[in-house]
Design a protein around this motif. Structure first.
Motif, PDB file in Angstrom:
ATOM      1  N   HIS A   9      45.556  41.011  29.811  1.00 55.25           N
ATOM      2  CA  HIS A   9      46.331  40.108  30.673  1.00 55.25           C
ATOM      3  C   HIS A   9      47.200  40.937  31.610  1.00 55.25           C
ATOM      4  O   HIS A   9      48.058  41.700  31.163  1.00 55.25           O
ATOM      5  CB  HIS A   9      47.204  39.184  29.819  1.00 55.25           C
ATOM      6  CG  HIS A   9      47.936  38.167  30.628  1.00 55.25           C
ATOM      7  ND1 HIS A   9      49.259  38.303  30.945  1.00 55.25           N
ATOM      8  CD2 HIS A   9      47.514  37.017  31.211  1.00 55.25           C
ATOM      9  CE1 HIS A   9      49.633  37.268  31.692  1.00 55.25           C
ATOM     10  NE2 HIS A   9      48.590  36.475  31.864  1.00 55.25           N
ATOM     11  N   CYS A  10      46.949  40.802  32.908  1.00 53.00           N
ATOM     12  CA  CYS A  10      47.788  41.505  33.883  1.00 53.00           C
ATOM     13  C   CYS A  10      49.034  40.655  34.124  1.00 53.00           C
ATOM     14  O   CYS A  10      48.932  39.516  34.565  1.00 53.00           O
ATOM     15  CB  CYS A  10      47.047  41.723  35.198  1.00 53.00           C
ATOM     16  SG  CYS A  10      48.134  42.414  36.470  1.00 53.00           S
ATOM     17  N   PRO A  11      50.221  41.201  33.828  1.00 59.02           N
ATOM     18  CA  PRO A  11      51.425  40.379  33.967  1.00 59.02           C
ATOM     19  C   PRO A  11      51.750  40.069  35.426  1.00 59.02           C
ATOM     20  O   PRO A  11      52.517  39.147  35.692  1.00 59.02           O
ATOM     21  CB  PRO A  11      52.524  41.244  33.331  1.00 59.02           C
ATOM     22  CG  PRO A  11      52.002  42.640  33.391  1.00 59.02           C
ATOM     23  CD  PRO A  11      50.502  42.553  33.337  1.00 59.02           C
ATOM     24  N   TYR A  12      51.205  40.820  36.347  1.00 57.06           N
ATOM     25  CA  TYR A  12      51.482  40.558  37.770  1.00 57.06           C
ATOM     26  C   TYR A  12      50.535  39.499  38.315  1.00 57.06           C
ATOM     27  O   TYR A  12      50.933  38.563  38.983  1.00 57.06           O
ATOM     28  CB  TYR A  12      51.384  41.846  38.573  1.00 57.06           C
ATOM     29  CG  TYR A  12      52.389  42.881  38.119  1.00 57.06           C
ATOM     30  CD1 TYR A  12      53.743  42.732  38.410  1.00 57.06           C
ATOM     31  CD2 TYR A  12      51.993  43.992  37.377  1.00 57.06           C
ATOM     32  CE1 TYR A  12      54.678  43.660  37.979  1.00 57.06           C
ATOM     33  CE2 TYR A  12      52.915  44.928  36.946  1.00 57.06           C
ATOM     34  CZ  TYR A  12      54.260  44.754  37.250  1.00 57.06           C
ATOM     35  OH  TYR A  12      55.174  45.671  36.819  1.00 57.06           O
ATOM     36  N   CYS A  13      49.219  39.673  38.018  1.00 59.94           N
ATOM     37  CA  CYS A  13      48.241  38.681  38.472  1.00 59.94           C
ATOM     38  C   CYS A  13      48.310  37.416  37.620  1.00 59.94           C
ATOM     39  O   CYS A  13      47.803  36.376  38.007  1.00 59.94           O
ATOM     40  CB  CYS A  13      46.834  39.243  38.406  1.00 59.94           C
ATOM     41  SG  CYS A  13      46.590  40.644  39.509  1.00 59.94           S
ATOM     42  N   ASP A  14      48.902  37.549  36.412  1.00 62.33           N
ATOM     43  CA  ASP A  14      48.939  36.463  35.435  1.00 62.33           C
ATOM     44  C   ASP A  14      47.531  35.933  35.151  1.00 62.33           C
ATOM     45  O   ASP A  14      47.292  34.733  35.143  1.00 62.33           O
ATOM     46  CB  ASP A  14      49.867  35.332  35.909  1.00 62.33           C
ATOM     47  CG  ASP A  14      50.250  34.413  34.741  1.00 62.33           C
ATOM     48  OD1 ASP A  14      50.078  34.843  33.574  1.00 62.33           O
ATOM     49  OD2 ASP A  14      50.688  33.277  34.999  1.00 62.33           O
ATOM     50  N   ARG A  71      46.857  50.286  34.047  1.00 67.39           N
ATOM     51  CA  ARG A  71      46.927  49.993  35.478  1.00 67.39           C
ATOM     52  C   ARG A  71      45.804  49.036  35.828  1.00 67.39           C
ATOM     53  O   ARG A  71      44.655  49.250  35.436  1.00 67.39           O
ATOM     54  CB  ARG A  71      46.780  51.280  36.295  1.00 67.39           C
ATOM     55  CG  ARG A  71      46.986  51.027  37.778  1.00 67.39           C
ATOM     56  CD  ARG A  71      46.866  52.269  38.640  1.00 67.39           C
ATOM     57  NE  ARG A  71      47.134  51.902  40.037  1.00 67.39           N
ATOM     58  CZ  ARG A  71      46.734  52.577  41.086  1.00 67.39           C
ATOM     59  NH1 ARG A  71      46.064  53.710  40.930  1.00 67.39           N
ATOM     60  NH2 ARG A  71      46.993  52.156  42.309  1.00 67.39           N
ATOM     61  N   HIS A  72      46.157  47.995  36.552  1.00 65.75           N
ATOM     62  CA  HIS A  72      45.132  47.042  37.006  1.00 65.75           C
ATOM     63  C   HIS A  72      44.481  47.616  38.253  1.00 65.75           C
ATOM     64  O   HIS A  72      44.673  47.126  39.364  1.00 65.75           O
ATOM     65  CB  HIS A  72      45.788  45.673  37.282  1.00 65.75           C
ATOM     66  CG  HIS A  72      44.792  44.580  37.482  1.00 65.75           C
ATOM     67  ND1 HIS A  72      45.126  43.342  37.944  1.00 65.75           N
ATOM     68  CD2 HIS A  72      43.442  44.539  37.277  1.00 65.75           C
ATOM     69  CE1 HIS A  72      44.045  42.583  38.030  1.00 65.75           C
ATOM     70  NE2 HIS A  72      43.014  43.303  37.634  1.00 65.75           N
ATOM     71  N   LEU A  73      43.717  48.681  38.022  1.00 63.61           N
ATOM     72  CA  LEU A  73      43.224  49.501  39.135  1.00 63.61           C
ATOM     73  C   LEU A  73      42.348  48.695  40.081  1.00 63.61           C
ATOM     74  O   LEU A  73      42.519  48.748  41.292  1.00 63.61           O
ATOM     75  CB  LEU A  73      42.448  50.700  38.588  1.00 63.61           C
ATOM     76  CG  LEU A  73      41.915  51.655  39.648  1.00 63.61           C
ATOM     77  CD1 LEU A  73      43.048  52.332  40.393  1.00 63.61           C
ATOM     78  CD2 LEU A  73      41.019  52.712  39.007  1.00 63.61           C
ATOM     79  N   GLY A 114      42.245  45.658  40.783  1.00 58.61           N
ATOM     80  CA  GLY A 114      42.870  44.355  40.961  1.00 58.61           C
ATOM     81  C   GLY A 114      44.090  44.570  41.827  1.00 58.61           C
ATOM     82  O   GLY A 114      43.995  45.098  42.924  1.00 58.61           O
ATOM     83  N   CYS A 115      45.263  44.242  41.289  1.00 59.73           N
ATOM     84  CA  CYS A 115      46.476  44.375  42.083  1.00 59.73           C
ATOM     85  C   CYS A 115      46.938  45.824  42.191  1.00 59.73           C
ATOM     86  O   CYS A 115      47.818  46.131  42.990  1.00 59.73           O
ATOM     87  CB  CYS A 115      47.582  43.520  41.480  1.00 59.73           C
ATOM     88  SG  CYS A 115      48.060  44.033  39.822  1.00 59.73           S
ATOM     89  N   GLY A 116      46.357  46.719  41.385  1.00 60.52           N
ATOM     90  CA  GLY A 116      46.699  48.139  41.502  1.00 60.52           C
ATOM     91  C   GLY A 116      47.990  48.529  40.806  1.00 60.52           C
ATOM     92  O   GLY A 116      48.420  49.680  40.904  1.00 60.52           O
TER      93      GLY A 116
HETATM   94 ZN    ZN Z   1      46.932  42.594  38.373  1.00 59.81          ZN
END
Ligand code: ZN
Lengths: 100, 996
Positions: free
Chosen positions: A5-10, A59-61, A63-65
């Motif tokens: 789960h990416c906390p930024y992209c949710d 790192r959500h490489l 994705g949002c980076g």
């Molecule tokens: Zn993300």
């Protein structure tokens, strides 16, 4: 393949979008030049190797980076939680309780 | 056709004969047959030789667990696969199948001498037999092992087939389309739930295909099955056959391999041979059923000895009677039913030999009704027959004593040692198992995944029990997804519930040390081997397994694990769970490399990045090399030139007049923002504050450990904008590192990072005539030392294109790098090429670039450094901003080991005999010392140099910078080369050539 789960992209997304980035909450000293050799050694090299909950960075490489933190159980390979970089360590007993 | 096919039996199509070849001989089967069933229909049991002893073997099973009947299958040139299980391979007209592990023929095999030399090959023989004498290793043992090792023969040609890869998302995945799986699918297929039902077999049905006598809800099993499959499809269930769930991975990801063409006579165009599915299922139902175990007794591997359940399957599913005079040996009720089915199909069942004293009266009555002799409390102690079993030796057992033997003549021995629930996928989930004493087997307990297990795979026996449990589990997973599953109840008549016992090796009156009582058929492991392993100190089943190789063959011990455990536990005097069960690992059945590789092969194995100028280079005969993922021109040979002569010509022309080079692959990162300069000060070793806009600087990037990570020229375009270049291979790594510090250490900095590698095409122009050539093309910048000195940068127009122009040099000559928007790359290149013609311009590649830079002592990070080299080691300490309070690597460089004396330092080397050194060659100070010598460094770069007039090399040498003029030695296989340590700058140390 893990789901993370990416906390930024949710969003909860497959592991292939992410890269591992080592142990979390290893803070670079504000003034490295004033650190002793052993303090600097600890910052550079000394890492936890727990059987169980591990605070780590991903790192959500693809994705949002963005870099974020996670708590992963090294036995079950389950993520107990993920949270933004810079946020405080979440309470472990809480997380383990919730995982049950 | 043959006398072993029973008319009216089986699901094969009698109207469609199919011919194929087995070891060159034409064999006729029917559509629906496997290779094994077709051969058995022709009375052929002998299908292969065993791995170690080359013993004759026939099929022991009827499914994917088959350990013996491994064949090679061929479909014209290039299409050959070894170790295909004859019990799985469907026949088609023209199929060529061959037996394995035999020479010269299956019936007369020379390797069978191993069988006579049996004592040599007992447990741990690798560790014992081949120990000594040492001299035997190279000449005798290793050639022997290599010749004997491996099952089958590897294909020798590139696989012409294609393999696909797909993702699948579903609500419920059900593995196994037997009664439990079918019932689960029916119960869960409600309210729009996406249900997928997979089975490795050619058709769904599982056990039902082998038990047509059962009547379900008033219909025959097969009628019920076809109606049920139609109902499932109508309810939207996706049914995938010939699809094996090979592995259960984290969070309900299941890998599945679908075989699409191996059963087809003609290969359809545009169809892959296999398709790898990555399935993410919200809920999984495992209904893999159970596998029958052999009984372990002397001679239990002769062709004609097989599992009773397999014989029942061959009869009922394929219409094949495996023998006319079968003898049954069993410890489980199920084999009795197989005997009854074979008797009813016309076989003369010689006897049912059961190890148990008590058997259900109903079974005894059925046997009596068929006139079958029954021997309770008996053991089997041997078989006879060379290529086919001829008789079975049995003995009564009373009070643990084995009585007088007698012989039962037979043409097949059908055995059953009970059933093992298939827990493979469940175990992949890290599911825990619990030992069940009654069933003498492990049963599933808990799993961390969203997964339930149903039917025989959790120890339930009989069709009704499987249907009921499957339906329960189907409703359970539907409920977990918030839906109410379908309520069903089934009545099964002529069901065959049963019980049995699980045995270790059967008791015998013969010398057990001479018994060939096989536990693992595929690896030729006997009960004696397992006991020997325990006697020799193996305590854990994992050790026993590795010492004996029990369960380590391609069938992963599907049949042998529990028998092996029972025997090892008995030998240790412990309970089975104390000895443990070996770990099941994916894949469930052998899987082709093609299925794993999927699309990633040949040109698609990895991305090939090409610049805009790549096509021009190809048109001009460039030889390419891979750098990172890029394809780069290495040199541009003229007719008759080899690499050395082409590179020499390119170097000479560049130093004499001008050369051009495609530098587009250099990594580029745009660093922008009010805090850009502060960010640069913290990231790079150099000081940036005083660098004026319009100027460039060589930037050096270290890690916090103080070691060099990357380098590149960095231009300051304006107060808040830097054009950073990185090494070709390091671009992504550098950006990741920058982002890491920016996001997590210094989130307060107002700075943004953008990868611009792909945005700019870069042409480097170098040589004494570079400025003269370019001046007419450049608008807005005067190319003089005053107006645009070395290490300048500007945004301007070049050949009519918007450009970022850098005056920098990686050759030691006057140099420019022109960046234009990527799509204009080739136009720029051709404009420079045209303008360069009066100057005799040459295009040069990476090899010449390397020579030119090495002559100047410019390092290549990753070639002259290896992750343990500091800026001081590399002789570029001048690139460190010493007055900066901090930067990444500053504290690291002060670590005790990094400031210690005697570190390896970058120097130049000139060989005394003027030979070219080998890159990577090790260096010693004293060539007379004893081997192993103390190595004090290595050659990092080595080239022929026309400009220097002799070969040059760069090297890392202990304390090298204090050893100028000293001689070091480079021992090579044929001689030792002496070389003198010099400065790493071989040419123009004062940089006079940089001036226009
Ligand atoms: Zn993300």
């Amino acid at each position: 393949m893990l789901l993370i789960h990416c906390p930024y992209c949710d969003e909860t997304l497959p592991e292939v979008e992410f890269t591992y980035a080592g142990q979390a909450h290893v803070v670079r000293p504000a003034d490295p030049s004033s650190t002793s050799d052993s303090e600097w050694e600890a910052f550079l090299f000394l890492r936890e190797n727990p059987k169980g909950a591990h605070y780590e960075r991903w790192r959500h490489l693809h994705g949002c980076g963005r870099f974020f933190n996670a708590v992963r159980d090294t036995v079950s390979d389950r993520f107990l939680t993920t949270y933004a970089a810079g946020a405080p360590r979440p309470d472990l007993s809480d997380l383990i309780e919730r995982a049950k | 056709m043959s006398g072993f096919r029973i008319p009216g039996k089986g699901r094969v199509d009698p109207a469609t004969p199919v011919s194929f070849r087995f070891d060159g001989r034409k064999v006729r089967g029917l559509r629906g047959d496997t290779v094994a069933s077709a051969l058995l229909a022709n009375g052929i049991h002998l299908m292969g030789r065993s791995f170690k002893y080359h013993r004759p073997r026939g099929p022991v099973a009827a499914g994917s667990e088959e350990p013996n009947a491994l064949i090679g299958t061929r479909r014209g040139p290039g299409r050959y696969e070894p170790n295909t299980r004859a019990t799985v391979q469907e026949i088609w007209p023209g199929l060529e199948a061959t037996s394995q592990n035999k020479y010269p023929s299956l019936k007369w095999d020379i390797g069978a001498v191993n069988d006579a030399a049996y004592m040599l090959f007992s447990a741990g023989f690798y560790y014992k037999t081949f120990m000594w004498p040492r001299s035997f290793w190279d000449r005798v043992y290793e050639p022997f092992i290599r010749a004997a090792a491996g099952l089958g023969v590897s294909p020798s040609r590139e696989d012409p087939d294609s393999y696909a890869s797909r993702y699948l998302h579903c609500d419920v995945l059900i593995v196994g389309a037997g009664p439990a799986g079918l019932a689960a699918a029916r119960a869960a297929a409600v309210d729009g739930l996406r249900v997928v039902l997979v089975d490795e077999n050619a058709e769904a049905g599982g056990t039902l295909l082998s038990e047509p006598q059962a009547r379900i809800d008033g219909r025959s099993a097969w009628d019920w099955l076809s109606a049920e499959l139609a109902a499932l499809k109508a309810n939207g269930v996706r049914i995938m056959t010939r699809t094996t769930a090979i592995g259960y991975y984290h969070q309900n990801m299941i890998g599945m391999v679908e075989k699409l063409t191996d059963h087809l006579p003609d290969l359809p165009a545009d169809t892959p041979r296999e398709r790898m599915w990555r399935v993410r299922a919200k809920q999984v139902v495992l209904a893999q059923g159970a596998l029958e175990k052999p009984l372990v007794f002397h001679g239990n591997d002769r062709p004609g000895v097989m599992l009773a359940g397999a014989a029942q399957t061959y009869l009922n599913r394929y219409g094949v009677l495996v023998g006319r005079q079968p003898a049954i040996v069993t410890s489980h009720d199920s084999a009795w039913y197989a005997a009854f089915d074979l008797a009813d199909a016309g076989a003369r069942v010689q006897a049912i030999v059961d190890t148990r004293a008590d058997v259900r009266a109903e079974l005894l009555a059925e046997a009596e009704a068929r006139g079958i002799k029954v021997k309770l409390s008996h053991t089997a102690t041997a078989t006879s027959g060379r290529l086919r079993v001829k008789s079975l030796r049995v003995n009564p057992v009373r009070d643990g004593k084995v009585g007088t033997p007698y012989t039962i003549h037979c043409d097949t021995v059908l055995m059953s040692g009970g059933w093992t629930p298939s827990l493979h996928l469940f175990s992949h989930t890290r599911g825990s198992l619990a030992w069940d004493d009654d069933l003498t087997t492990f049963l599933p307990k808990d799993t961390p995944e969203e997964c339930v297990i149903a039917g025989a795979s959790r120890g339930l026996w009989g069709i009704e029990a499987a249907l009921t449990d499957g339906a329960d589990k189907g409703r359970a997973v539907a409920a977990a997804l918030g839906k109410a599953g379908t309520e069903t109840a089934h009545v099964v008549e002529a069901d065959r519930p049963g019980t049995g016992t699980s045995e270790k090796e059967l008791p015998t009156d013969l010398d057990p040390s001479r018994a060939k009582a096989f536990v693992d058929y595929q690896n030729d492991v006997t009960a004696k081997d397992l006991r020997l392993a325990v006697r020799e100190g193996m305590r854990s089943i994992e050790h026993v397994k590795r010492y004996t190789t029990n369960g380590m063959a391609t069938d992963q011990g599907k049949m042998s694990n529990i028998n092996g455990l029972n025997i090892a536990a008995d030998a240790l005097g412990k309970k089975q769970p104390q000895v443990g069960l070996t770990t099941f690992r994916p894949p469930y059945t052998p899987t082709s490399f093609g299925a794993f590789a999927g699309y990633h092969r040949g040109a698609h194995f990895e991305v090939t990045r090409k610049t805009q100028i790549d096509a021009w280079a190809e048109e001009h005969g460039a030889v390419f090399e891979p750098v990172g993922q890029w394809r780069r021109a290495r040199y541009f040979p003229k007719p008759g030139e080899d690499m050395d002569s082409a590179v020499r010509r390119e170097c000479v022309a560049t130093r004499a007049s001008v050369g051009m080079f495609d530098a587009s692959t250099l990594g580029k990162i745009e660093v922008v923002g009010p805090d850009a300069v502060e960010f640069m000060n913290r990231m790079y070793t150099n000081p940036w504050t005083k660098l004026a806009p319009g100027r460039c600087r060589y930037g050096l990037l270290c890690g916090d450990d103080g070691f060099i990570r990357d380098d590149g020229v960095i231009g300051r375009l304006s107060q808040d904008r830097f054009h950073v270049t990185t090494t070709t291979g390091g671009a992504a790594r550098v950006l990741n590192m920058m982002e890491d510090y920016r996001q997590t250490e210094w989130p307060d900095l107002q700075v943004w990072l953008t990868s611009t590698t792909e945005q700019w095409a870069t042409v480097a122009v170098n040589g004494p005539n570079a400025a003269k050539l370019l001046a007419p093309l450049v608008e807005g910048v005067e190319l003089t030392d005053d107006a645009f000195p070395h290490m300048s940068c500007a945004e301007c127009t070049v050949a009519g294109m918007p450009a970022r122009l850098f005056r920098i040099s990686f050759t030691g000559e006057i140099g420019f790098e022109i960046n234009v928007p990527t799509p204009m790359g080739r136009k720029l290149w051709e404009a420079v090429w045209q303008a360069g013609q009066p100057f005799g311009i040459v295009p040069y590649g990476t090899e010449t670039m390397h020579v030119l830079r090495a002559e100047k002592g410019y390092i290549v990070v990753g070639q002259d450094t290896d992750g343990t080299v500091t800026p001081h080691d590399a002789g570029i300490g001048w690139a460190i901003g010493k007055t900066k309070p901090d930067f990444v690597g500053k504290r690291g460089m002060a670590r005790p080991d990094l400031v210690a004396k005697g570190r390896k330092q970058l120097v130049g080397l000139l060989t005394e005999d003027r030979s070219r050194l080998e890159e990577g060659a090790q260096i010693v100070f004293d060539p007379a010392q004893k081997v192993p010598m103390k190595m004090v460094g290595h050659v990092t770069s080595s080239y022929l140099s026309d400009a220097v007039g002799r070969p040059i090399a760069l090297a890392l040498v202990e304390g090298g910078q204090d050893r100028m003029g000293e001689t070091v030695h480079i021992p090579m296989p044929d001689r030792t080369i002496a070389a003198t340590i010099t400065s790493s700058v071989f040419l123009d140390p004062d940089n006079a050539r940089l001036k226009i």
